[in-house]
Design a protein around this motif. Structure first.
Motif, PDB file in Angstrom:
ATOM      1  N   LYS A 123       0.846  -1.191   0.000  1.00 11.52           N
ATOM      2  CA  LYS A 123       0.000   0.000   0.000  1.00 11.52           C
ATOM      3  C   LYS A 123       0.881   1.240   0.000  1.00 11.52           C
ATOM      4  CE  LYS A 123      -3.872  -2.111   2.475  1.00 11.52           C
ATOM      5  NZ  LYS A 123      -4.793  -2.030   3.633  1.00 11.52           N
ATOM      6  N   MET A 124       0.376   2.279  -0.664  1.00 14.31           N
ATOM      7  CA  MET A 124       1.040   3.580  -0.641  1.00 14.31           C
ATOM      8  C   MET A 124       0.009   4.648  -0.321  1.00 14.31           C
ATOM      9  SD  MET A 124       3.911   3.731  -3.614  1.00 14.31           S
ATOM     10  CE  MET A 124       4.440   5.298  -2.945  1.00 14.31           C
ATOM     11  N   PHE A 125       0.452   5.664   0.437  1.00 12.23           N
ATOM     12  CA  PHE A 125      -0.445   6.731   0.863  1.00 12.23           C
ATOM     13  C   PHE A 125       0.149   8.083   0.485  1.00 12.23           C
ATOM     14  CE2 PHE A 125      -1.014   3.115   3.598  1.00 12.23           C
ATOM     15  CZ  PHE A 125      -2.377   3.030   3.804  1.00 12.23           C
ATOM     16  N   PHE A 126      -0.637   8.893  -0.227  1.00 16.13           N
ATOM     17  CA  PHE A 126      -0.284  10.279  -0.509  1.00 16.13           C
ATOM     18  C   PHE A 126      -1.361  11.134   0.159  1.00 16.13           C
ATOM     19  CE2 PHE A 126       1.587   7.953  -4.098  1.00 16.13           C
ATOM     20  CZ  PHE A 126       2.904   8.374  -3.988  1.00 16.13           C
ATOM     21  N   LEU A 127      -1.059  11.644   1.347  1.00  7.86           N
ATOM     22  CA  LEU A 127      -2.058  12.333   2.151  1.00  7.86           C
ATOM     23  C   LEU A 127      -1.741  13.822   2.247  1.00  7.86           C
ATOM     24  CD1 LEU A 127      -2.426   9.689   5.008  1.00  7.86           C
ATOM     25  CD2 LEU A 127      -3.684   9.852   2.848  1.00  7.86           C
ATOM     26  N   PHE A 128      -2.659  14.632   1.779  1.00 10.93           N
ATOM     27  CA  PHE A 128      -2.567  16.090   1.827  1.00 10.93           C
ATOM     28  C   PHE A 128      -1.251  16.610   1.227  1.00 10.93           C
ATOM     29  CE2 PHE A 128      -5.319  14.581   5.214  1.00 10.93           C
ATOM     30  CZ  PHE A 128      -6.482  15.285   4.946  1.00 10.93           C
ATOM     31  N   PRO A 129      -0.949  16.209  -0.012  1.00 10.13           N
ATOM     32  CA  PRO A 129       0.259  16.723  -0.664  1.00 10.13           C
ATOM     33  C   PRO A 129       0.078  18.180  -1.078  1.00 10.13           C
ATOM     34  CG  PRO A 129      -1.017  15.437  -2.218  1.00 10.13           C
ATOM     35  CD  PRO A 129      -1.705  15.299  -0.884  1.00 10.13           C
ATOM     36  N   HIS A 130       1.192  18.844  -1.351  1.00 10.64           N
ATOM     37  CA  HIS A 130       1.146  20.230  -1.814  1.00 10.64           C
ATOM     38  C   HIS A 130       0.371  20.281  -3.133  1.00 10.64           C
ATOM     39  CE1 HIS A 130       2.237  24.188  -3.161  1.00 10.64           C
ATOM     40  NE2 HIS A 130       3.030  24.396  -2.126  1.00 10.64           N
ATOM     41  N   TYR A 154      -3.632   5.006  -2.003  1.00  9.40           N
ATOM     42  CA  TYR A 154      -4.585   5.862  -1.303  1.00  9.40           C
ATOM     43  C   TYR A 154      -4.166   7.326  -1.460  1.00  9.40           C
ATOM     44  CZ  TYR A 154      -5.843   1.526   1.184  1.00  9.40           C
ATOM     45  OH  TYR A 154      -6.231   0.240   1.510  1.00  9.40           O
ATOM     46  N   ASN A 155      -5.113   8.170  -1.868  1.00  9.70           N
ATOM     47  CA  ASN A 155      -4.882   9.608  -1.978  1.00  9.70           C
ATOM     48  C   ASN A 155      -5.951  10.346  -1.174  1.00  9.70           C
ATOM     49  OD1 ASN A 155      -2.781   9.939  -4.377  1.00  9.70           O
ATOM     50  ND2 ASN A 155      -4.254   8.387  -5.013  1.00  9.70           N
ATOM     51  N   ASN A 156      -5.541  11.435  -0.529  1.00 12.19           N
ATOM     52  CA  ASN A 156      -6.526  12.276   0.148  1.00 12.19           C
ATOM     53  C   ASN A 156      -6.005  13.706   0.179  1.00 12.19           C
ATOM     54  OD1 ASN A 156      -9.027  12.624   1.305  1.00 12.19           O
ATOM     55  ND2 ASN A 156      -8.307  12.333   3.395  1.00 12.19           N
ATOM     56  N   THR A 157      -6.887  14.655  -0.090  1.00 10.00           N
ATOM     57  CA  THR A 157      -6.512  16.062  -0.129  1.00 10.00           C
ATOM     58  C   THR A 157      -7.702  16.909   0.293  1.00 10.00           C
ATOM     59  OG1 THR A 157      -5.771  17.876  -1.573  1.00 10.00           O
ATOM     60  CG2 THR A 157      -7.139  16.181  -2.576  1.00 10.00           C
ATOM     61  N   ASP A 158      -7.425  18.123   0.731  1.00  9.70           N
ATOM     62  CA  ASP A 158      -8.502  19.058   1.053  1.00  9.70           C
ATOM     63  C   ASP A 158      -8.678  20.088  -0.054  1.00  9.70           C
ATOM     64  OD1 ASP A 158      -6.008  20.146   1.641  1.00  9.70           O
ATOM     65  OD2 ASP A 158      -6.810  21.516   3.152  1.00  9.70           O
ATOM     66  N   VAL A 159      -8.015  19.878  -1.183  1.00  7.93           N
ATOM     67  CA  VAL A 159      -8.122  20.775  -2.340  1.00  7.93           C
ATOM     68  C   VAL A 159      -8.892  20.038  -3.436  1.00  7.93           C
ATOM     69  CG1 VAL A 159      -6.863  22.101  -4.072  1.00  7.93           C
ATOM     70  CG2 VAL A 159      -5.944  21.882  -1.745  1.00  7.93           C
ATOM     71  N   GLU A 160     -10.099  20.503  -3.716  1.00  8.75           N
ATOM     72  CA  GLU A 160     -10.962  19.793  -4.660  1.00  8.75           C
ATOM     73  C   GLU A 160     -10.341  19.688  -6.042  1.00  8.75           C
ATOM     74  OE1 GLU A 160     -15.669  19.703  -6.033  1.00  8.75           O
ATOM     75  OE2 GLU A 160     -14.864  21.458  -4.980  1.00  8.75           O
ATOM     76  N   GLU A 161      -9.715  20.773  -6.509  1.00 10.06           N
ATOM     77  CA  GLU A 161      -9.106  20.740  -7.844  1.00 10.06           C
ATOM     78  C   GLU A 161      -8.018  19.681  -7.924  1.00 10.06           C
ATOM     79  OE1 GLU A 161      -6.111  21.268 -10.764  1.00 10.06           O
ATOM     80  OE2 GLU A 161      -5.776  21.919  -8.687  1.00 10.06           O
ATOM     81  N   GLY A 163      -7.866  17.007  -6.026  1.00 13.39           N
ATOM     82  CA  GLY A 163      -8.542  15.718  -5.974  1.00 13.39           C
ATOM     83  C   GLY A 163      -9.055  15.293  -7.338  1.00 13.39           C
ATOM     84  N   ASP A 164      -9.624  16.246  -8.080  1.00 17.29           N
ATOM     85  CA  ASP A 164     -10.105  15.945  -9.434  1.00 17.29           C
ATOM     86  C   ASP A 164      -8.942  15.604 -10.360  1.00 17.29           C
ATOM     87  OD1 ASP A 164     -12.690  16.430  -8.623  1.00 17.29           O
ATOM     88  OD2 ASP A 164     -12.713  18.513  -9.326  1.00 17.29           O
ATOM     89  N   TRP A 165      -7.830  16.315 -10.199  1.00 19.60           N
ATOM     90  CA  TRP A 165      -6.647  16.069 -11.036  1.00 19.60           C
ATOM     91  C   TRP A 165      -6.092  14.670 -10.781  1.00 19.60           C
ATOM     92  CZ3 TRP A 165      -1.440  15.123 -10.053  1.00 19.60           C
ATOM     93  CH2 TRP A 165      -0.560  15.309 -11.125  1.00 19.60           C
ATOM     94  N   ILE A 166      -6.025  14.285  -9.508  1.00 18.00           N
ATOM     95  CA  ILE A 166      -5.533  12.946  -9.162  1.00 18.00           C
ATOM     96  C   ILE A 166      -6.434  11.881  -9.769  1.00 18.00           C
ATOM     97  CG2 ILE A 166      -5.218  11.321  -7.256  1.00 18.00           C
ATOM     98  CD1 ILE A 166      -4.308  13.697  -5.536  1.00 18.00           C
ATOM     99  N   LYS A 167      -7.740  12.072  -9.640  1.00 19.21           N
ATOM    100  CA  LYS A 167      -8.674  11.094 -10.202  1.00 19.21           C
ATOM    101  C   LYS A 167      -8.532  10.988 -11.715  1.00 19.21           C
ATOM    102  CE  LYS A 167     -12.335  10.996  -6.730  1.00 19.21           C
ATOM    103  NZ  LYS A 167     -13.780  11.205  -6.456  1.00 19.21           N
ATOM    104  N   ARG A 209     -13.555  20.095   3.907  1.00 17.17           N
ATOM    105  CA  ARG A 209     -13.879  18.832   3.246  1.00 17.17           C
ATOM    106  C   ARG A 209     -12.600  18.178   2.746  1.00 17.17           C
ATOM    107  NH1 ARG A 209     -17.339  20.379  -1.609  1.00 17.17           N
ATOM    108  NH2 ARG A 209     -17.499  18.113  -1.845  1.00 17.17           N
ATOM    109  N   THR A 210     -12.655  16.882   2.583  1.00 18.18           N
ATOM    110  CA  THR A 210     -11.533  16.160   1.991  1.00 18.18           C
ATOM    111  C   THR A 210     -12.031  15.383   0.781  1.00 18.18           C
ATOM    112  OG1 THR A 210     -11.861  14.249   3.460  1.00 18.18           O
ATOM    113  CG2 THR A 210     -10.302  15.949   4.176  1.00 18.18           C
TER     114      THR A 210
END
Length: 222
Positions: A123-130, A154-161, A163-167, A209-210
């Motif tokens: 597993k890898m986690f990228f949590l709240f990256p810049h 696993y990715n998680n961010t509080d920046v919606e843009e 989050g959309d880019w990662i998806k 929100r995250t």
């Protein structure tokens, strides 16, 4: 245990002081494209993990009785130092616990293949990256190295843009598929993505929100 705690009581009843984050002031982010000075292994075979997990590399320890080992990668030196000191303090105050976690200062988006062999990670986690908002700086966003892990990312961010880019990146990648809602509900890790980190706790306190994205690497059987 709250990140605000300054001390804890060990198994022998003695108080062990935890490091105070205010004494480890660091910039919010570092430029991942700049050159930093820290040791870089030539290949995964050159890494000595015994200083990170001494109990698991003790000759008296049963080789088949290893827990899942976890390591955090951080570019900022002060943050790395703080996390390292906190882990040591938690180990001292809780014998037999926290022995399977560690931290290393490195640039993960560049040197990840220097640390892990193909298929080594589960597993890898990228949590709240810049977020690196400017389009010209999108190349500074964390880049994937698909060969290093299997099978969950696993990715998680509080920046919606972001989050959309990662998806969008994950959806267009031929080696990954989104994890189903049923799997996410059964995964004990998922609820921790938003609340188990200091950044996540700060977002929660501010009522933010995250935006989560969990993907699985496609296996030959899919």
């Amino acid at each position: 245990m709250s990140m605000k705690d300054s001390k804890t009581t060990g198994g022998n009843g003695q108080s062990v002081r935890l490091p105070r984050k205010r004494f480890y002031r660091a910039r919010a982010h570092s430029n991942p494209l700049s050159d930093s000075h820290f040791p870089i292994p030539i290949s995964p075979s050159d890494i000595d993990y015994s200083p990170h997990y001494p109990r698991f590399f003790d000759s008296k320890h049963d080789e088949h009785d290893k827990e899942t080992l976890m390591i955090g990668m951080e570019l900022r030196d002060k943050v790395t130092e703080y996390v390292k000191e906190r882990i040591l303090a938690l180990r001292a105050s809780n014998p037999g616990q926290y022995d399977n976690i560690s931290v290393v200062r490195t640039k993960s988006m560049k040197y990840l293949p220097n640390y892990f062999c193909k298929g080594q990670l589960s597993k890898m986690f990228f949590l709240f990256p810049h977020p690196h908002f400017k389009e010209k700086n999108h190349r500074r966003r964390v880049c994937l190295c698909p060969g290093s892990w299997r099978p969950y990312l696993y990715n998680n961010t509080d920046v919606e843009e972001l989050g959309d880019w990662i998806k969008s990146c994950m959806e267009s990648h031929p080696l990954f598929i989104a994890v189903s809602d049923e799997e996410l509900e059964a995964d004990p890790v998922v609820p921790l993505l938003s609340c188990a980190t200091e950044d996540g706790q700060k977002v929660a306190r501010n009522g933010g929100r995250t935006f989560r994205a969990v993907y699985r690497r496609i296996s030959s059987g899919d």
